[in-house]
Design a protein around this motif. Sequence first.
Motif, mmCIF file in Angstrom:
data_model
loop_
_atom_site.group_PDB
_atom_site.id
_atom_site.type_symbol
_atom_site.label_atom_id
_atom_site.label_comp_id
_atom_site.label_asym_id
_atom_site.label_seq_id
_atom_site.Cartn_x
_atom_site.Cartn_y
_atom_site.Cartn_z
ATOM 1 N N ILE A 98 13.779 3.093 -3.987
ATOM 2 C CA ILE A 98 13.300 2.860 -5.348
ATOM 3 C C ILE A 98 11.941 3.520 -5.530
ATOM 4 C CG2 ILE A 98 14.541 0.677 -5.608
ATOM 5 C CD1 ILE A 98 11.762 -0.651 -5.281
ATOM 6 N N MET A 99 11.544 3.651 -6.806
ATOM 7 C CA MET A 99 10.213 4.126 -7.174
ATOM 8 C C MET A 99 9.606 3.082 -8.098
ATOM 9 S SD MET A 99 10.862 8.173 -7.998
ATOM 10 C CE MET A 99 12.108 7.874 -9.231
ATOM 11 N N TYR A 100 8.295 2.852 -7.945
ATOM 12 C CA TYR A 100 7.627 1.907 -8.835
ATOM 13 C C TYR A 100 6.252 2.424 -9.227
ATOM 14 C CZ TYR A 100 4.863 0.169 -4.866
ATOM 15 O OH TYR A 100 4.019 0.064 -3.807
ATOM 16 N N ASN A 101 5.799 1.973 -10.390
ATOM 17 C CA ASN A 101 4.496 2.347 -10.925
ATOM 18 C C ASN A 101 3.430 1.572 -10.158
ATOM 19 O OD1 ASN A 101 2.207 2.819 -12.445
ATOM 20 N ND2 ASN A 101 3.203 2.439 -14.408
ATOM 21 N N PRO A 102 2.493 2.247 -9.487
ATOM 22 C CA PRO A 102 1.494 1.516 -8.706
ATOM 23 C C PRO A 102 0.571 0.640 -9.566
ATOM 24 C CG PRO A 102 1.183 3.902 -8.493
ATOM 25 C CD PRO A 102 2.378 3.686 -9.351
ATOM 26 N N GLN A 103 0.328 1.017 -10.833
ATOM 27 C CA GLN A 103 -0.507 0.193 -11.705
ATOM 28 C C GLN A 103 0.243 -1.030 -12.226
ATOM 29 O OE1 GLN A 103 -0.621 3.691 -12.198
ATOM 30 N NE2 GLN A 103 -2.523 3.747 -11.013
ATOM 31 N N ARG A 104 1.535 -0.895 -12.474
ATOM 32 C CA ARG A 104 2.392 -1.990 -12.936
ATOM 33 C C ARG A 104 3.663 -1.993 -12.104
ATOM 34 N NH1 ARG A 104 2.721 -0.727 -19.088
ATOM 35 N NH2 ARG A 104 0.593 -0.058 -19.364
ATOM 36 N N PRO A 105 3.671 -2.683 -10.982
ATOM 37 C CA PRO A 105 4.832 -2.634 -10.082
ATOM 38 C C PRO A 105 6.134 -3.164 -10.697
ATOM 39 C CG PRO A 105 2.933 -3.587 -8.965
ATOM 40 C CD PRO A 105 2.567 -3.431 -10.404
ATOM 41 N N GLN A 106 6.046 -3.919 -11.797
ATOM 42 C CA GLN A 106 7.268 -4.391 -12.446
ATOM 43 C C GLN A 106 8.056 -3.244 -13.074
ATOM 44 O OE1 GLN A 106 4.232 -5.695 -12.999
ATOM 45 N NE2 GLN A 106 4.423 -7.626 -11.915
ATOM 46 N N GLN A 107 7.391 -2.115 -13.314
ATOM 47 C CA GLN A 107 8.074 -0.919 -13.810
ATOM 48 C C GLN A 107 8.640 -0.180 -12.601
ATOM 49 O OE1 GLN A 107 5.083 1.273 -15.943
ATOM 50 N NE2 GLN A 107 5.623 0.312 -17.886
ATOM 51 N N ALA A 108 9.903 -0.366 -12.350
ATOM 52 C CA ALA A 108 10.528 0.249 -11.181
ATOM 53 C C ALA A 108 11.931 0.718 -11.539
ATOM 54 C CB ALA A 108 10.590 -0.765 -10.034
#
Length: 157
Positions: free
Chosen positions: A114-124
């Motif tokens: 998976i990939m996730y946004n480091p600033q907002r990890p809920q965005q994956a």
Amino acid sequence: MSIDFNVYWFHFSSPLLAPLFALVGLLMLYLAFYMLKKHRYRKRHWMRTTGTVIDANLDIDVDITPFDREDPVDTRYTRELKIEFYTTSGQRIQFGNPYSTSVSFQRLGKRMNIMYNPQRPQQAVIASGVNGAGCMITSIILMGLAFIAGGILGIIL
């Protein structure tokens, strides 16, 4: 005075149909390349890790209206995955994949990239496979090209 009710501004032999098909195809290509741009941004800037499938909800859509007389029920199956992963700081995150598919065979406990946004990890998002954005982008590009080809053939012929 007689009123002619058979006058339509649009019908299937209308000269507007072919350009409309080509326009729809161009809009689909624009959407696909916009999605591709977002996907490439994620690949460059988001963090990669592995997650575990914790729920593989099978969504069953039953349509009672038949498409053909021999099959009175039309049923569609789509699998919506829920993934759990840990960030580099150890935070536990769960997310539902935004891309559902009817060809996913992922089971509970399956490990996925998976990939996730480091600033907002809920965005994956799932990084690859039929559950990833690449499959949807490819499908939209192929449909867009088919619409454009149909529009161009309609204009030429």
